[in-house]
Design a protein around this motif. Structure first.
Motif: not given
Length: 305
Positions: A148-175
């Motif tokens: 289930p996607l929810a099982a990957r939430s912690d990993a996605v949130e950590g990567r979006l906060a890590g500074g290496l993923v472009p457009r993190p705010d937009e991607l968070w809304r997609v997530w």
């Protein structure tokens, strides 16, 4: 994150000794190292074969998964897959199972510009449709694919906060949108588990576009939600290719495609965050972020609760 160092790294002589001990018919063929990924080393063996050897203990189980699943999946599709031709046992400095597999001529889809990939979109979707059938209870399990996607939430949130993923705010809304879609509730189906353009082999055709030649690297093979594999719509294609891919797969289930877009976000953030020493994979991650955030032709997947 950098590629982990090899725990076992064999020389050409040691690989040849493995072959001589178990498969002497292969031992005198030309042999050269052609790839060394996170999990496996691949040696070209003659013109038509390759030797696939784990380089880390965590990868040893993945080779066993390939050996279990690939003969089953090969029987379901006309697209070539690297079903083992010979299975090696631990010997000498190699403490894990290993495989001799077919070598498929061609080049990775990753080397083809996105706008030129549409010719393989429908065939790749048909390949997935063929293997996405209920898997047996004993199928390999992967804790980070098909779940289930929810099982990957912690990993996605950590990567979006890590500074290496472009457009993190937009991607968070997609997530967040993907998490609203109904989960997969049918019987778990077979999954490739890591279907990106580096694992798709193509050849040139007389029609001008590439031809699908093989799908490789089934180390993450598992069972679960087909949306995991359908993330390839964003990993591999632009909007035109996505439209052909979706039509080729033959499902208009909006929740499925919304989850698939969420899985594309999972994998894009992983590529961006874990490819500091691999410019091609880092570029794929950035490109996939842009594709995930596209709202053009072929991208009408939004699930409306």
């Amino acid at each position: 994150m950098l590629k982990p160092p090899a725990e076992i790294s064999l020389s050409e002589a040691e690989v040849r000794d493995l072959l001589a001990a178990e498969f002497p018919e292969y031992a005198d063929l030309p042999l050269r190292l052609v790839a060394e990924g996170w999990d496996n080393a691949v040696w070209r063996l003659g013109k038509h074969l390759a030797v696939r050897l784990p380089r880390r203990e965590v990868a040893a189980e993945l080779i066993l998964h390939e050996q279990q699943a690939l003969p089953i999946l090969a029987a379901r599709t006309t697209i070539p897959v690297p079903s083992p031709l010979a299975v090696g046992v631990p010997r000498g400095r190699m403490p894990w199972a290993w495989s001799v597999v077919p070598w498929f001529p061609g080049r990775p889809l990753l080397a083809v510009p996105r706008p030129a990939r549409s010719s393989i979109a429908a065939p790749l979707a048909a390949f997935l449709r063929a293997i996405h059938v209920p898997a047996p209870l004993g199928a390999p399990r992967n804790p980070v694919r098909g779940v289930p996607l929810a099982a990957r939430s912690d990993a996605v949130e950590g990567r979006l906060a890590g500074g290496l993923v472009p457009r993190p705010d937009e991607l968070w809304r997609v997530w967040e949108e993907a998490l609203t879609a109904p989960g997969f509730s049918a019987a778990p189906v077979w999954l490739h588990g890591d279907l990106h353009p580096g694992n798709v082999v193509v050849t040139e055709s007389d029609t001008g576009g590439p031809t699908l030649a093989a799908v490789v690297d089934f180390g993450d093979v598992t069972s679960g939600d087909p949306a995991t594999d359908l993330a390839a719509a964003w990993l591999c294609f632009d909007g035109s290719g996505r439209r052909a891919f979706r039509e080729g797969y033959g499902s208009d289930d909006a929740a499925l495609w919304t989850r698939a877009r969420g899985w594309a976000a999972v994998l894009a953030t992983a590529l961006c965050g874990n490819s500091l020493d691999d410019p091609e994979m880092a570029r794929l991650g950035r490109e996939t972020v842009d594709e995930v955030l596209t709202r053009g032709e072929g991208d009408r997947v939004r699930f409306v609760p």
